[in-house]
Design an enzyme around this catalytic site. Structure first.
Site, PDB file in Angstrom:
ATOM      1  N   GLU A 195       0.843  -1.199   0.000  1.00  0.00           N
ATOM      2  CA  GLU A 195       0.000   0.000   0.000  1.00  0.00           C
ATOM      3  C   GLU A 195       0.874   1.244   0.000  1.00  0.00           C
ATOM      4  OE1 GLU A 195      -1.979   0.778   3.764  1.00  0.00           O
ATOM      5  OE2 GLU A 195      -3.842   1.229   2.715  1.00  0.00           O
TER       6      GLU A 195
ATOM      7  N   HIS B 150       2.387   4.651   0.962  1.00  0.00           N
ATOM      8  CA  HIS B 150       2.516   5.344   2.249  1.00  0.00           C
ATOM      9  C   HIS B 150       3.167   6.709   2.050  1.00  0.00           C
ATOM     10  CE1 HIS B 150       1.345   1.598   4.198  1.00  0.00           C
ATOM     11  NE2 HIS B 150       1.295   2.243   5.344  1.00  0.00           N
TER      12      HIS B 150
ATOM     13  N   ASP C 125       3.393  -1.657   6.014  1.00  0.00           N
ATOM     14  CA  ASP C 125       2.436  -2.441   6.819  1.00  0.00           C
ATOM     15  C   ASP C 125       2.869  -3.896   6.994  1.00  0.00           C
ATOM     16  OD1 ASP C 125       0.988  -0.142   6.945  1.00  0.00           O
ATOM     17  OD2 ASP C 125      -0.735  -0.867   5.799  1.00  0.00           O
TER      18      ASP C 125
ATOM     19  N   HIS D 191      -2.189  -3.581   9.199  1.00  0.00           N
ATOM     20  CA  HIS D 191      -2.967  -2.871   8.163  1.00  0.00           C
ATOM     21  C   HIS D 191      -4.425  -2.881   8.614  1.00  0.00           C
ATOM     22  CE1 HIS D 191      -4.291  -1.686   4.129  1.00  0.00           C
ATOM     23  NE2 HIS D 191      -4.975  -2.806   3.984  1.00  0.00           N
TER      24      HIS D 191
ATOM     25  N   GLU E  31      -7.298  -2.230   7.462  1.00  0.00           N
ATOM     26  CA  GLU E  31      -8.366  -2.790   6.638  1.00  0.00           C
ATOM     27  C   GLU E  31      -8.471  -4.313   6.740  1.00  0.00           C
ATOM     28  OE1 GLU E  31      -6.418  -0.306   5.959  1.00  0.00           O
ATOM     29  OE2 GLU E  31      -7.219   1.049   4.433  1.00  0.00           O
TER      30      GLU E  31
ATOM     31  N   HIS F 250      -2.335   7.176   8.737  1.00  0.00           N
ATOM     32  CA  HIS F 250      -1.720   6.519   7.583  1.00  0.00           C
ATOM     33  C   HIS F 250      -0.547   7.338   7.016  1.00  0.00           C
ATOM     34  CE1 HIS F 250      -1.380   4.058   4.028  1.00  0.00           C
ATOM     35  NE2 HIS F 250      -1.441   5.146   3.291  1.00  0.00           N
TER      36      HIS F 250
ATOM     37  N   GLU G  12       3.680   5.640  11.916  1.00  0.00           N
ATOM     38  CA  GLU G  12       4.393   4.723  11.028  1.00  0.00           C
ATOM     39  C   GLU G  12       5.754   5.283  10.630  1.00  0.00           C
ATOM     40  OE1 GLU G  12       1.096   2.128   8.682  1.00  0.00           O
ATOM     41  OE2 GLU G  12       1.246   4.206   8.036  1.00  0.00           O
TER      42      GLU G  12
HETATM   43 ZN    ZN Z   1       0.315   1.626   7.064  1.00  0.00          ZN
HETATM   44 MN    MN Z   2      -2.380   0.162   5.751  1.00  0.00          MN
END
Ligand code: ZN
Ligand code: MN
Length: 266
Positions: free
Chosen positions: A34, A36, A45, A120, A122, A177, A182
């Protein structure tokens, strides 16, 4: 204590010896591919939960299963959206069935105590579904003593730490995010993979209290991050690394009845 407790790096007799009595906790990291933002790689992630799992496994005498490197589709209000370049995702039932199969396979080899280490957001409900299906099907096979702890590492950042990390106010995990959490963890663990000079400073994204599909790309900040990584630092990353690792270790010791001194005495 092994520093590389990765199941897939072992010859089979060593794996078998660790698995057969069912006591060894099996940690399964789940991530995603994904975007970032401009300043971090696509595998944030995956890298973060894998490293949490490695550190925790070393302290609870566990084994880390190979990480899930793809996750459920990025959602606009917590991951920027699946339309963003670089984001490569699985359909929900693919993820559910893969995780269900992996849990059942490790159980077939003797595993009884599992920890799903999510990185992650989701993935969350699909993990719950996979865990439920795995437990149900194992029960049909007469295996009734499997216990599975499901966690996302950021949930172990306590309020006291949040106040330290976000002195100007906490925007909430959903818009973290690519933000301070992170980025700080990546600076602490993989500084060579962070290009902080390319980070885009912008106000935290705000969204209406509903979703729209197809997504409206203009809702996502053009950088791809949902809040600014500007206040990220290696020190903040090291603090969260310690707090979350300690919290996860404690949780697994409690749930799997591992006495804290067991490792030292072994
Ligand atoms: Zn992430
Ligand atoms: Mn993620």
């Amino acid at each position: 204590m092994t520093e590389r407790p990765f199941a897939a790096e072992m010859p089979w007799p060593d794996f078998h010896a660790r698995m057969k009595d069912g006591k060894t906790p099996i940690l399964i990291p789940l991530g995603s591919m994904e975007q970032h933002g401009h300043h971090m790689p696509l595998h944030v992630d995956v890298l973060l939960p894998t490293e949490f799992a490695r550190r925790v496994a070393a302290r609870v005498d566990g084994l880390v299963a190979p990480s899930f490197t793809y996750g459920y589709k990025s959602q606009q209000k917590c991951g920027g959206g699946n339309h963003m370049p670089g984001t490569v995702s699985l359909e929900g039932q693919t993820l559910v069935h893969q995780l269900r199969d992996v849990i059942k396979e490790f159980a077939r080899h003797g595993g009884r105590n599992f920890a799903i280490v999510n990185g992650h957001y989701e993935n969350s409900w699909f993990i719950n579904e996979a865990v439920d299906l795995a437990l149900r099907e194992l029960r049909w096979d007469g295996v009734t003593d499997v216990k599975i702890v499901v966690l996302s590492y950021w949930d172990f950042v306590n309020q006291e730490t949040i106040d330290k990390i976000y002195p100007d106010g906490f925007p909430g995990w959903a818009v973290e995010h690519g933000g301070v959490l992170e980025t700080s963890l990546m600076l602490a663990l993989y500084p060579d993979l962070v290009q902080l000079q390319r980070a885009v400073d912008h106000p935290a994204a705000t969204f209406p209290p509903y979703d729209v599909y197809p997504v409206k790309p203009e809702w996502t900040p053009s950088s791809g991050t949902l809040s600014s990584p500007k206040n990220a630092s290696r020190e903040k990353g090291e603090l969260m690394l310690r707090i979350c690792t300690d919290g996860i270790v404690q949780a697994l010791q409690d749930e799997f009845s591992i006495s804290p001194g067991a490792r030292a005495a072994a």
